[in-house]
Write an enzyme that holds these catalytic residues in place. Sequence first.
Site, PDB file in Angstrom:
ATOM      1  CG  HIS A 148      11.030  -8.615  -5.466  1.00 56.18           C
ATOM      2  ND1 HIS A 148      10.882  -7.817  -6.581  1.00 56.18           N
ATOM      3  CD2 HIS A 148       9.765  -8.998  -5.118  1.00 56.18           C
ATOM      4  CE1 HIS A 148       9.604  -7.730  -6.904  1.00 56.18           C
ATOM      5  NE2 HIS A 148       8.903  -8.445  -6.031  1.00 56.18           N
TER       6      HIS A 148
ATOM      7  CB  CYS B 275      13.304  -7.676 -10.936  1.00 53.91           C
ATOM      8  SG  CYS B 275      12.155  -8.301  -9.685  1.00 53.91           S
TER       9      CYS B 275
ATOM     10  CB  CYS C 246      10.135  -5.244  -9.998  1.00 56.67           C
ATOM     11  SG  CYS C 246      11.101  -4.796  -8.548  1.00 56.67           S
TER      12      CYS C 246
ATOM     13  CB  CYS D 208      14.357  -4.387  -7.167  1.00 54.71           C
ATOM     14  SG  CYS D 208      14.246  -6.182  -7.224  1.00 54.71           S
TER      15      CYS D 208
ATOM     16  CG  ASP E 193       5.158  -0.938  11.593  1.00 50.81           C
ATOM     17  OD1 ASP E 193       4.222  -0.263  12.050  1.00 50.81           O
ATOM     18  OD2 ASP E 193       5.439  -2.067  12.032  1.00 50.81           O
TER      19      ASP E 193
ATOM     20  CG  ASP F 269       7.911  -1.668  19.221  1.00 54.11           C
ATOM     21  OD1 ASP F 269       8.957  -1.583  19.896  1.00 54.11           O
ATOM     22  OD2 ASP F 269       7.474  -2.747  18.811  1.00 54.11           O
TER      23      ASP F 269
END
Length: 427
Positions: free
Chosen positions: A393, A367, A362, A364, A324, A91
């Site tokens: 997660h 999980c 999930c 991931c 974002d 930014d």
Amino acid sequence: MSLSFRVEKTVGTARRGRLLTPHAEIETPVFMPVGTVASVKAVSQDILEDLGAQIILGNTYHLYLRPGVAGVRRLGGLHGFMSWNRAILTDSGGFQVFSLSQLRKLNEEGVTFRSHLDGSSHFFSPESAMEAQIGLGADIIMAFDECTEYPADQTRVRESMELTARWAARSQKYFEEHKHEVPWTRVGADAFVRPAEPSSPSGPLEPSPEQEQFQAAPDSGLRPSAGTNASVPAWADQTQSLFGIIQGGMDRALRKESAERTREIGFPGYAIGGLSVGEPRGLTREIVESTLEHLPKDKPRYLMGVGTPEEIVEYASLGVDMMDCVLPTRAARHGLLFTSEGKVSIKQLRFAQDQGPLDPNCDCRVCRRYSRAYLRHLYASNEVLAQVLNTIHNLSFYLDTMRRVRHAISLGEESRFLSDIWSRSKS
Ligand SMILES: [Zn+2]
């Protein structure tokens, strides 16, 4: 070509596309994790790669203050410094100057502010913000803008929007004059990771085949011509890309005017800034929707600083390509987790004996492996691992949400897109 964007499929206002930057090809719509000080808090770069993060954010204000731009430049820019070979966006520093620093003084030239770290005095102008972002070396950098506060009266919003438009032109002028000073050196087939001084683009590397040929046959008549720059390696024409930022507060007419003025200057991508600054969510959506109408369809559109899982799906459905937000990482560190079944506050006692996964839907690594009881214990015990696992997660959930959005657009399933994905991510 340092940036190319192609819309591959549209469903309603939603679109799926491909954004090619010097360091990565990015599938859009994309969610960009925020790595404020060259670190996505609590998660290492190799895990970000495993999660499928295609592009991450750095905050110029923070990096400028610490560790400082010159040092990062010498270490190869952010890519070399933090060992991240995919895309980065920085930014302009404007938002943080206005939200974090104290005692700022603004005039046409720029803004004087005091560091939130040690109170030292600094000055940002469109030119110095570009200089800093070129030194940091992200793939995509942002024009220096003034983020208008909320609420603000119309006169104030207009003056601020006009200042942003003038600063956008100055940002672009400086960028065009200095864009080849970016601290990239090509290593291997397609990575730009090593430092190089602007004056010696070949840096520490072996000479390119073109250079060797040129050096081996000095009298062959081969000479670099101004037109073809034969002595300059092929990668040297890769530069960063500068995006313009639309301001205009919560006023639709001023947003339209800001979009038109920014388009007149001409950028390869456009961001909608100045939202999520305390206004009601319905108003955010209204301004996003109306501003998008005034942005070119063939350029990437970036909505800055939003939002919840529900909101990022909604904005993608409106035609936003890039987003974002610090929410998934920040909330994770406070034990607030986003799941397909809604928000979960892992600190609650009711999870103390819960052997189930955090989110049964999930996939991931958290999980798959750990129970709610264990995650709750880590958080209650103030273990560093709680921040790590919770962040993994939450980022995974955001990135997976966007993956499903892209998939739904590919299938052309607008009804499923809205009813399934959107409702699943509602919390
Ligand atoms: Zn998970």
